[in-house]
Design a protein around this motif. Structure first.
Motif, PDB file in Angstrom:
ATOM      1  N   GLU A 178      37.424  28.222  46.594  1.00 34.51           N
ATOM      2  CA  GLU A 178      35.891  27.520  47.198  1.00 34.51           C
ATOM      3  C   GLU A 178      35.742  27.957  48.088  1.00 34.51           C
ATOM      4  O   GLU A 178      35.570  27.442  49.167  1.00 34.51           O
ATOM      5  N   ARG A 203      41.955  29.650  42.452  1.00 33.89           N
ATOM      6  CA  ARG A 203      40.398  30.355  42.434  1.00 33.89           C
ATOM      7  C   ARG A 203      40.026  29.713  43.982  1.00 33.89           C
ATOM      8  O   ARG A 203      40.577  29.302  44.895  1.00 33.89           O
ATOM      9  N   ASP A 263      37.145  35.785  36.952  1.00 32.89           N
ATOM     10  CA  ASP A 263      35.703  35.146  36.112  1.00 32.89           C
ATOM     11  C   ASP A 263      34.681  35.109  37.679  1.00 32.89           C
ATOM     12  O   ASP A 263      35.007  34.382  38.386  1.00 32.89           O
ATOM     13  N   ARG A 264      33.668  35.802  37.746  1.00 28.32           N
ATOM     14  CA  ARG A 264      32.526  35.526  39.042  1.00 28.32           C
ATOM     15  C   ARG A 264      31.300  35.508  37.844  1.00 28.32           C
ATOM     16  O   ARG A 264      30.571  34.575  38.737  1.00 28.32           O
ATOM     17  N   THR A 265      31.251  34.177  37.327  1.00 27.38           N
ATOM     18  CA  THR A 265      30.399  33.269  36.092  1.00 27.38           C
ATOM     19  C   THR A 265      29.529  32.456  37.755  1.00 27.38           C
ATOM     20  O   THR A 265      28.699  32.857  37.819  1.00 27.38           O
ATOM     21  N   ASP A 266      30.313  31.971  38.351  1.00 28.06           N
ATOM     22  CA  ASP A 266      30.448  31.070  39.570  1.00 28.06           C
ATOM     23  C   ASP A 266      30.452  31.603  40.793  1.00 28.06           C
ATOM     24  O   ASP A 266      31.546  32.117  41.147  1.00 28.06           O
ATOM     25  N   ALA A 323      29.593  31.510  44.169  1.00 22.35           N
ATOM     26  CA  ALA A 323      30.677  30.491  45.095  1.00 22.35           C
ATOM     27  C   ALA A 323      32.264  30.421  44.345  1.00 22.35           C
ATOM     28  O   ALA A 323      32.633  29.319  45.474  1.00 22.35           O
ATOM     29  N   ALA A 324      33.015  30.029  43.931  1.00 22.76           N
ATOM     30  CA  ALA A 324      33.928  29.795  43.178  1.00 22.76           C
ATOM     31  C   ALA A 324      35.041  30.987  42.118  1.00 22.76           C
ATOM     32  O   ALA A 324      35.269  30.501  40.743  1.00 22.76           O
TER      33      ALA A 324
END
Length: 368
Positions: free
Chosen positions: A215, A213, A176-179, A181-182
């Motif tokens: 950050e 994950r 999941d690369r929708t964010d 930054a995380a």
């Protein structure tokens, strides 16, 4: 109702109903083909397709009812003109304009039906159709995930399943690369997709696995094991891009349109909403106006049925051309917001009344 009225009503209703069914089928087929990638997808059943089509019918009837009624009235009255029955009626002392009573009465009944459909069933049907199409897109996403193949059609998400069966997956990997930054990486023994409430998102349910994950902003890395985890996939934009029904103002009922007009800060935007509300009312009223035009068109035609069809087409094109003009003038404040959308009704009603008056003066010679 006299025998003549019943006879004329039957002659009008049969072609009207035939045209109604034919034109509605064309519009439904066009809509289905325009969204064939969704409505004819692997996850769509015949029942799903039927439900979407049924929800769209009230919307399409708003366009079809005026055209089908004018066509039915012209064909019905024209059939009497071709067989010289109108000449016989005129020779018996009945004015050709007297025949306009039947199309007008039928037009009032059909207009009342169209008004009920347009202001009541149409908004509810379009909302239901939009939600159903969103559900079908979700179903297609689930069905399109193939065993042993990386699935990357979801924005920012890569999904891999070693095996799939009945919408459930075994040995799943999720990136999941929708964010940015995380970024998140999840591994699980099983998983599935399901709707996330009533919105446009999907929820990914994972069973027995671990999640990693990173950050990037805090330079931290987190890993954890779980028995069950859910990830909400924000794919509202993707659904909107694939669903042609999203954003239609015809989803709004009269109260909602009026509320938007009152809440508008820009006077121009308020006029647009008020003009749109009056357009929703003016459309069904066009059926009555077309009923007024039917007898002059059918009674004076010299070219057989071809003339009737051509005149019907010209009347419909003229109606929508004047409608666009009237709406534009109303939105700019040149005409009042109620008169702009009703401008074609006023113009064609005057034309129909003038043609009937001319037929009245000419008597039996008005019918060719």
């Amino acid at each position: 109702m006299s025998l003549l009225d019943r006879y004329l009503a039957r002659e009008i209703l049969l072609p009207f109903l035939a045209g109604l069914v034919f034109l509605t089928q064309i519009l439904l087929a066009t809509q289905i083909l325009a969204q064939a990638d969704v409505l004819l997808g692997a996850g769509v059943s015949a029942l799903d397709l039927f439900r979407v089509a049924a929800d769209l019918v009230p919307h399409f009837l708003g366009y079809v009812l005026p055209i089908a009624f004018l066509l039915g009235a012209v064909v019905g009255v024209g059939r009497l003109a071709e067989d010289r029955e109108l000449v016989a009626v005129s020779a018996a002392g009945l004015s050709p304009a007297r025949l306009a009573r039947v199309p007008l009465v039928l037009g009032l009944a059909v207009a009342a039906l169209a008004l009920w459909l347009g202001l009541g069933l149409e908004p509810a049907g379009l909302r239901a159709a939009r939600l159903r199409v969103n559900d079908l897109i979700r179903k297609n996403v689930t069905s399109d995930v193939r065993a042993g193949v990386f699935y990357e059609d979801l924005p920012g998400v890569t999904l891999y399943a070693e095996s799939t069966r009945g919408g459930r997956w075994q040995h799943v990997l999720i990136s999941d690369r929708t964010d940015p930054a995380a970024p998140l990486l999840a591994l699980s023994e099983g998983g599935r997709l399901e709707p996330a409430g009533e919105g446009d998102d999907l929820r990914l349910v994972l069973d027995r696995g671990e999640v990693h994950r990173e950050e990037l902003r805090a330079e931290e890395y987190v890993a954890a094991r779980y028995q069950r985890a859910t990830i909400t996939l924000g794919i509202g934009a993707a659904l909107s891009d694939r669903n042609r029904l999203v954003g239609s103002p015809f989803e709004l009922g009269p109260g909602e349109i009026a509320a938007r007009a009152r809440a508008a800060r820009d006077p121009g935007e308020a006029r647009r909403w008020w003009a749109f509300l009056h357009r929703r009312i003016a459309g069904p009223l066009a059926i009555v106006v077309f009923g007024l035009l039917a007898v002059p068109i059918a009674g004076s035609r010299r070219g057989g049925r071809a003339f009737g069809y051509a005149a019907t087409l010209v009347a419909v094109v003229a109606y929508y051309a004047v409608l666009r003009l009237g709406e534009g003038l109303a939105q700019r404040g040149v005409l009042t917001v109620w008169l702009g959308p009703n401008l074609p009704n006023v113009v064609l009603a005057l034309a129909g009344a003038a043609a009937l008056l001319l037929m009245e003066r000419r008597g039996a010679g008005a019918v060719r």
